[in-house]
Design an enzyme around this catalytic site. Sequence first.
Site, short mmCIF file in Angstrom:
data_model
loop_
_atom_site.label_atom_id
_atom_site.label_comp_id
_atom_site.label_asym_id
_atom_site.label_seq_id
_atom_site.Cartn_x
_atom_site.Cartn_y
_atom_site.Cartn_z
CB VAL A 101 -0.96 0.00 1.22
CG1 VAL A 101 -1.81 1.26 1.22
CG2 VAL A 101 -1.84 -1.24 1.22
CD GLU A 106 -13.78 5.46 5.02
OE1 GLU A 106 -14.24 6.52 5.45
OE2 GLU A 106 -14.38 4.36 5.13
CB ILE A 133 -16.16 -0.04 0.86
CG1 ILE A 133 -15.79 -1.16 -0.11
CG2 ILE A 133 -17.67 0.12 0.94
CD1 ILE A 133 -16.26 -2.55 0.35
N GLY A 181 -2.68 -14.25 -4.49
CA GLY A 181 -2.33 -13.08 -3.68
C GLY A 181 -3.49 -12.57 -2.83
CD GLU A 209 -1.34 -11.13 5.38
OE1 GLU A 209 -0.58 -11.47 6.31
OE2 GLU A 209 -2.05 -10.13 5.41
CG ASP A 216 -9.07 -8.95 8.46
OD1 ASP A 216 -8.08 -8.19 8.32
OD2 ASP A 216 -10.13 -8.78 7.82
CE LYS A 241 -10.74 -5.68 7.49
NZ LYS A 241 -10.74 -6.59 6.32
N1 LIG Z 1 -2.97 -4.75 1.37
C1 LIG Z 1 -4.27 -4.55 1.51
O1 LIG Z 1 -5.09 -4.97 0.70
C2 LIG Z 1 -4.78 -3.75 2.69
C3 LIG Z 1 -6.15 -3.44 2.78
C4 LIG Z 1 -6.62 -2.67 3.85
C5 LIG Z 1 -5.73 -2.28 4.83
N2 LIG Z 1 -4.41 -2.64 4.73
C6 LIG Z 1 -3.51 -2.21 5.79
O2 LIG Z 1 -2.48 -1.39 5.25
C7 LIG Z 1 -1.30 -1.55 6.01
C8 LIG Z 1 -0.15 -1.92 5.08
O3 LIG Z 1 -0.47 -3.12 4.41
P1 LIG Z 1 0.45 -3.69 3.23
O4 LIG Z 1 -0.38 -4.67 2.51
O5 LIG Z 1 1.07 -2.57 2.48
O6 LIG Z 1 1.57 -4.46 4.07
P2 LIG Z 1 3.01 -4.94 3.56
O7 LIG Z 1 3.02 -5.09 2.08
O8 LIG Z 1 3.39 -6.08 4.42
O9 LIG Z 1 3.94 -3.69 3.90
C9 LIG Z 1 4.35 -3.35 5.16
C10 LIG Z 1 5.61 -2.50 5.00
O10 LIG Z 1 5.92 -1.95 6.28
C11 LIG Z 1 7.32 -2.05 6.43
N3 LIG Z 1 7.64 -2.04 7.85
C12 LIG Z 1 7.35 -2.99 8.77
N4 LIG Z 1 7.80 -2.59 9.97
C13 LIG Z 1 8.37 -1.39 9.80
C14 LIG Z 1 9.02 -0.48 10.67
N5 LIG Z 1 9.17 -0.74 11.96
N6 LIG Z 1 9.48 0.68 10.16
C15 LIG Z 1 9.34 0.97 8.85
N7 LIG Z 1 8.76 0.14 7.97
C16 LIG Z 1 8.28 -1.03 8.45
C17 LIG Z 1 7.72 -3.33 5.74
O11 LIG Z 1 9.07 -3.23 5.36
P3 LIG Z 1 10.19 -4.35 5.56
O12 LIG Z 1 9.54 -5.56 6.16
O13 LIG Z 1 10.70 -4.57 4.20
O14 LIG Z 1 11.18 -3.71 6.47
C18 LIG Z 1 6.80 -3.30 4.52
O15 LIG Z 1 7.39 -2.58 3.47
C19 LIG Z 1 -1.63 -2.61 7.07
O16 LIG Z 1 -2.04 -1.99 8.25
C20 LIG Z 1 -2.78 -3.37 6.45
O17 LIG Z 1 -3.61 -4.00 7.40
C21 LIG Z 1 -3.91 -3.33 3.69
#
Ligand SMILES: NC(=O)c1ccc[n+]([C@@H]2O[C@H](COP(=O)([O-])OP(=O)(O)OC[C@H]3O[C@@H](n4cnc5c(N)ncnc54)[C@H](OP(=O)(O)O)[C@@H]3O)[C@@H](O)[C@H]2O)c1
Length: 430
Positions: free
Chosen positions: A18, A135, A142, A193, A196, A207, A211
């Site tokens: 994201v 949001e 949504i 994908g 997880e 999860d 919510k």
């Molecule tokens: N993906 C979705 O569809 C979705 C939907 C709704 C909400 N969300 C929410 O959006 C957020 C991000 O999701 P995502 O899918 O982007 O997760 P992700 O792909 O796992 O990305 C998380 C990122 O955070 C970094 N990170 C972890 N700990 C860190 C720290 N201490 N300092 C700095 N960077 C750090 C990780 O980097 P490294 O591990 O490389 O260091 C990784 O790049 C989450 O809260 C998730 O619940 C995601």
Amino acid sequence: MIIQRKKLKIGIIGIGNVGLQVLKDIQSNDKINKFLNVEKILVRDKDKYLNILESEFGVDSPVLEKLTDDFNNFINSDIDTVVELIGGSNPAKEYVKEALNYKKNVVTANKEIIASSIEDLTSSAILNNVKIRFEAAVGAGIPLIEVLIDMLKQNKISKITGIINGTSNYILSSMHNSNKSFDESLKEAQNLGFAESDPTNDIGGFDAMYKASILGSIAFGGKVPIESIAVKGIENLSQKDISYSKELGFVIKLLAVSENKSSKIYSKVAPYLVPENHPLAKVSDNYNAIEIKGDLVGNLWFQGQGAGKLSTTSAVIGDLLGIENSTSGNLALEDNELNFLSDDETVGKKYIRLNVEDKFGVLEKIAGIFSRNKVSIASVIQKEVDAKGLADLVIMTHESLENNLKNSLDEIQKLNFIKEDPKTFEIYKL
Ligand SMILES: NC(=O)c1ccc[n+]([C@@H]2O[C@H](COP(=O)([O-])OP(=O)(O)OC[C@H]3O[C@@H](n4cnc5c(N)ncnc54)[C@H](OP(=O)(O)O)[C@@H]3O)[C@@H](O)[C@H]2O)c1
């Protein structure tokens, strides 16, 4: 006269799925970057993210200079808004708390920290005279949070029902439509994908529980702690139950149901048999759908992609663009101590599957136990006897008290002709 809006100075924490998409959209979209400027990016491993950003934006991109792996350097810069996109509980919560204490606005997509600390974080934002918006934490793009906080505040919300976990919905759709086993469907979701590598949070219902806690806390005017939510996942669901439900005219869906009944809140995440002609039964694959019932507005229905980097980015950027003038950024949870109904006190219809030895007197014994415990049976279907002389009994109950049902099943489970743990599912009440 044209009034120039001041540009927000943004710091992003976490450049994953994201975070990178948010950064790309801010950098490339003139409609957005008129108002938003990324000044700092906090990562754990600077070299790793230098490479990622170089290949994304080019070696000369000014974005590369924004990277830091030092939180103090990040928070002491002149950013005015922090976007937290690392997920999980810590250090995400500490970072968000610090950001608010440093008088920075916060946008986060993190359901875990909002569910556990909604009162804490929203009151800290108010005390520090900044905003917090989240949001994307429920249903990704949504619109739900803003709608509940701002546009429906004049309503008494009596019920929220939703399919709010795309991964489990994908698995259930695959089991229903392609007759695949749970394991095959989970693997398929992982390959695409949608799940997880560790799917516990999604298939275990956790999860959806986070919510449901967030939606309930906003809708019912007081904190709905995760501990008050009854949770049952889909991990023990077998193809047998999917196909028996199908024969009976139902589709199994993992629902989050939250209700305010006579000033008692009840919230449950569990697999439900939904009548096949109900709109929730038709929500397939990784889609989410949420129905909100308000006393003035009636039933509202929201549906869309409740996950994915694009849909989530839409919500995160929407939160950023609206943060200065948003009401939702100033959410003040009412100081209400809500009363909760325990799961045992609830009343509902059930689907029960018992695997039994096919012998004389079995049905009579089971019926007797249900009757003694005041559980009334609506129908019993005996499926074919297999080579080992075992058969499934599919029992549908009338409305019964959960506690009475549990007592019956405790007794039934001990009978020597019962060959598997009983399987029980809720039947969705229209
Ligand atoms: N993906 C979705 O569809 C979705 C939907 C709704 C909400 N969300 C929410 O959006 C957020 C991000 O999701 P995502 O899918 O982007 O997760 P992700 O792909 O796992 O990305 C998380 C990122 O955070 C970094 N990170 C972890 N700990 C860190 C720290 N201490 N300092 C700095 N960077 C750090 C990780 O980097 P490294 O591990 O490389 O260091 C990784 O790049 C989450 O809260 C998730 O619940 C995601």
